[in-house]
Design a protein around this motif. Sequence first.
Motif, PDB file in Angstrom:
ATOM      1  N   ASP A  60       3.655   8.600   9.869  1.00 16.02           N
ATOM      2  CA  ASP A  60       2.292   8.140   9.576  1.00 16.02           C
ATOM      3  C   ASP A  60       2.264   6.645   9.283  1.00 16.02           C
ATOM      4  O   ASP A  60       1.367   5.930   9.735  1.00 16.02           O
ATOM      5  CB  ASP A  60       1.701   8.915   8.393  1.00 16.02           C
ATOM      6  CG  ASP A  60       1.310  10.339   8.756  1.00 16.02           C
ATOM      7  OD1 ASP A  60       1.186  10.642   9.967  1.00 16.02           O
ATOM      8  OD2 ASP A  60       1.133  11.147   7.829  1.00 16.02           O
ATOM      9  N   PHE A  61       3.245   6.170   8.526  1.00 16.69           N
ATOM     10  CA  PHE A  61       3.327   4.739   8.221  1.00 16.69           C
ATOM     11  C   PHE A  61       3.365   3.935   9.516  1.00 16.69           C
ATOM     12  O   PHE A  61       2.590   3.004   9.707  1.00 16.69           O
ATOM     13  CB  PHE A  61       4.569   4.442   7.366  1.00 16.69           C
ATOM     14  CG  PHE A  61       4.758   2.981   7.064  1.00 16.69           C
ATOM     15  CD1 PHE A  61       4.094   2.406   5.999  1.00 16.69           C
ATOM     16  CD2 PHE A  61       5.597   2.194   7.840  1.00 16.69           C
ATOM     17  CE1 PHE A  61       4.254   1.052   5.714  1.00 16.69           C
ATOM     18  CE2 PHE A  61       5.772   0.843   7.560  1.00 16.69           C
ATOM     19  CZ  PHE A  61       5.095   0.270   6.495  1.00 16.69           C
ATOM     20  N   ARG A  74       1.473  10.366  -3.608  1.00 15.51           N
ATOM     21  CA  ARG A  74       0.942  10.724  -2.286  1.00 15.51           C
ATOM     22  C   ARG A  74       1.617   9.894  -1.187  1.00 15.51           C
ATOM     23  O   ARG A  74       0.948   9.192  -0.435  1.00 15.51           O
ATOM     24  CB  ARG A  74      -0.575  10.489  -2.246  1.00 15.51           C
ATOM     25  CG  ARG A  74      -1.379  11.173  -3.320  1.00 15.51           C
ATOM     26  CD  ARG A  74      -1.587  12.593  -3.021  1.00 15.51           C
ATOM     27  NE  ARG A  74      -2.311  12.675  -1.749  1.00 15.51           N
ATOM     28  CZ  ARG A  74      -2.895  13.737  -1.306  1.00 15.51           C
ATOM     29  NH1 ARG A  74      -2.851  14.828  -2.003  1.00 15.51           N
ATOM     30  NH2 ARG A  74      -3.510  13.738  -0.156  1.00 15.51           N
ATOM     31  N   PRO A  75       2.941   9.955  -1.096  1.00 19.47           N
ATOM     32  CA  PRO A  75       3.641   9.105  -0.116  1.00 19.47           C
ATOM     33  C   PRO A  75       3.289   9.484   1.322  1.00 19.47           C
ATOM     34  O   PRO A  75       2.985  10.638   1.627  1.00 19.47           O
ATOM     35  CB  PRO A  75       5.120   9.377  -0.401  1.00 19.47           C
ATOM     36  CG  PRO A  75       5.139  10.734  -1.014  1.00 19.47           C
ATOM     37  CD  PRO A  75       3.850  10.861  -1.797  1.00 19.47           C
ATOM     38  N   LEU A  76       3.322   8.480   2.178  1.00 15.58           N
ATOM     39  CA  LEU A  76       3.128   8.686   3.615  1.00 15.58           C
ATOM     40  C   LEU A  76       4.471   9.011   4.245  1.00 15.58           C
ATOM     41  O   LEU A  76       5.507   8.512   3.816  1.00 15.58           O
ATOM     42  CB  LEU A  76       2.621   7.405   4.284  1.00 15.58           C
ATOM     43  CG  LEU A  76       1.181   6.995   4.090  1.00 15.58           C
ATOM     44  CD1 LEU A  76       0.941   5.657   4.774  1.00 15.58           C
ATOM     45  CD2 LEU A  76       0.235   8.033   4.643  1.00 15.58           C
ATOM     46  N   LEU A 116       0.835  -1.209   0.000  1.00  9.78           N
ATOM     47  CA  LEU A 116       0.000   0.000   0.000  1.00  9.78           C
ATOM     48  C   LEU A 116       0.866   1.255   0.000  1.00  9.78           C
ATOM     49  O   LEU A 116       0.582   2.229  -0.708  1.00  9.78           O
ATOM     50  CB  LEU A 116      -0.935   0.006   1.211  1.00  9.78           C
ATOM     51  CG  LEU A 116      -2.094  -0.982   1.179  1.00  9.78           C
ATOM     52  CD1 LEU A 116      -2.814  -0.997   2.533  1.00  9.78           C
ATOM     53  CD2 LEU A 116      -3.069  -0.636   0.060  1.00  9.78           C
ATOM     54  N   PHE A 117       1.930   1.234   0.792  1.00 13.20           N
ATOM     55  CA  PHE A 117       2.852   2.364   0.855  1.00 13.20           C
ATOM     56  C   PHE A 117       3.443   2.637  -0.536  1.00 13.20           C
ATOM     57  O   PHE A 117       3.480   3.780  -0.994  1.00 13.20           O
ATOM     58  CB  PHE A 117       3.969   2.074   1.865  1.00 13.20           C
ATOM     59  CG  PHE A 117       4.999   3.155   1.950  1.00 13.20           C
ATOM     60  CD1 PHE A 117       4.799   4.253   2.770  1.00 13.20           C
ATOM     61  CD2 PHE A 117       6.174   3.074   1.219  1.00 13.20           C
ATOM     62  CE1 PHE A 117       5.760   5.265   2.851  1.00 13.20           C
ATOM     63  CE2 PHE A 117       7.136   4.075   1.292  1.00 13.20           C
ATOM     64  CZ  PHE A 117       6.920   5.173   2.120  1.00 13.20           C
ATOM     65  N   ASP A 118       3.902   1.580  -1.200  1.00 16.53           N
ATOM     66  CA  ASP A 118       4.497   1.720  -2.538  1.00 16.53           C
ATOM     67  C   ASP A 118       3.482   2.266  -3.546  1.00 16.53           C
ATOM     68  O   ASP A 118       3.824   3.089  -4.398  1.00 16.53           O
ATOM     69  CB  ASP A 118       5.060   0.395  -3.025  1.00 16.53           C
ATOM     70  CG  ASP A 118       6.299  -0.048  -2.248  1.00 16.53           C
ATOM     71  OD1 ASP A 118       6.902   0.795  -1.541  1.00 16.53           O
ATOM     72  OD2 ASP A 118       6.641  -1.242  -2.320  1.00 16.53           O
ATOM     73  N   GLU A 119       2.226   1.818  -3.440  1.00 21.57           N
ATOM     74  CA  GLU A 119       1.182   2.329  -4.334  1.00 21.57           C
ATOM     75  C   GLU A 119       0.940   3.817  -4.096  1.00 21.57           C
ATOM     76  O   GLU A 119       0.714   4.566  -5.053  1.00 21.57           O
ATOM     77  CB  GLU A 119      -0.118   1.546  -4.139  1.00 21.57           C
ATOM     78  CG  GLU A 119      -0.069   0.135  -4.697  1.00 21.57           C
ATOM     79  CD  GLU A 119      -1.388  -0.587  -4.528  1.00 21.57           C
ATOM     80  OE1 GLU A 119      -2.444  -0.021  -4.904  1.00 21.57           O
ATOM     81  OE2 GLU A 119      -1.375  -1.720  -4.007  1.00 21.57           O
ATOM     82  N   LEU A 120       1.002   4.246  -2.851  1.00 22.80           N
ATOM     83  CA  LEU A 120       0.845   5.667  -2.544  1.00 22.80           C
ATOM     84  C   LEU A 120       2.007   6.487  -3.115  1.00 22.80           C
ATOM     85  O   LEU A 120       1.807   7.598  -3.607  1.00 22.80           O
ATOM     86  CB  LEU A 120       0.731   5.882  -1.034  1.00 22.80           C
ATOM     87  CG  LEU A 120      -0.625   5.533  -0.420  1.00 22.80           C
ATOM     88  CD1 LEU A 120      -0.526   5.452   1.098  1.00 22.80           C
ATOM     89  CD2 LEU A 120      -1.671   6.561  -0.836  1.00 22.80           C
ATOM     90  N   VAL A 121       3.205   5.939  -3.068  1.00 21.09           N
ATOM     91  CA  VAL A 121       4.367   6.615  -3.646  1.00 21.09           C
ATOM     92  C   VAL A 121       4.177   6.772  -5.152  1.00 21.09           C
ATOM     93  O   VAL A 121       4.391   7.859  -5.710  1.00 21.09           O
ATOM     94  CB  VAL A 121       5.684   5.854  -3.328  1.00 21.09           C
ATOM     95  CG1 VAL A 121       6.848   6.390  -4.132  1.00 21.09           C
ATOM     96  CG2 VAL A 121       5.985   5.923  -1.838  1.00 21.09           C
TER      97      VAL A 121
END
Length: 118
Positions: free
Chosen positions: A42-43, A36-38, A27-32
């Motif tokens: 927040d992560f 919209r990176p966390l 999910l983190f990679d998809e946001l990047v």
Amino acid sequence: MQLHGSFQDLRQGDASVTTYMQHAKSLFDELVIAGRPLSLEDFNLYIFHGLRGEFKDLVTSLVTKAEQLSYTDLYIHLLTHEFLHKSSLPAMTANPSLLPTPSMLPSAHLAQHQHISV
């Protein structure tokens, strides 16, 4: 927005630490990729929020650290806790004689806990 919502709803459930962290990293990679990176803070907070209750004491200890844990450091802490927790459970269940019997407890302590069943 959907990815952020998915991250907020992320729960470990019955998954292992490895599976849970891989899902979070995905999910983190998809946001990047979506631009919209966390933040690391927040992560980590989302990870802490979704962990099972058995990690509560560890989370309390980790959030008091002055610096944020990297993904790798957080993963190592969680794996270690999972390993220690799993390895202690069979010993407790396999050897109930290690648990104190009512006759071993002081009478004041026994009176406080007489409604607790093992």
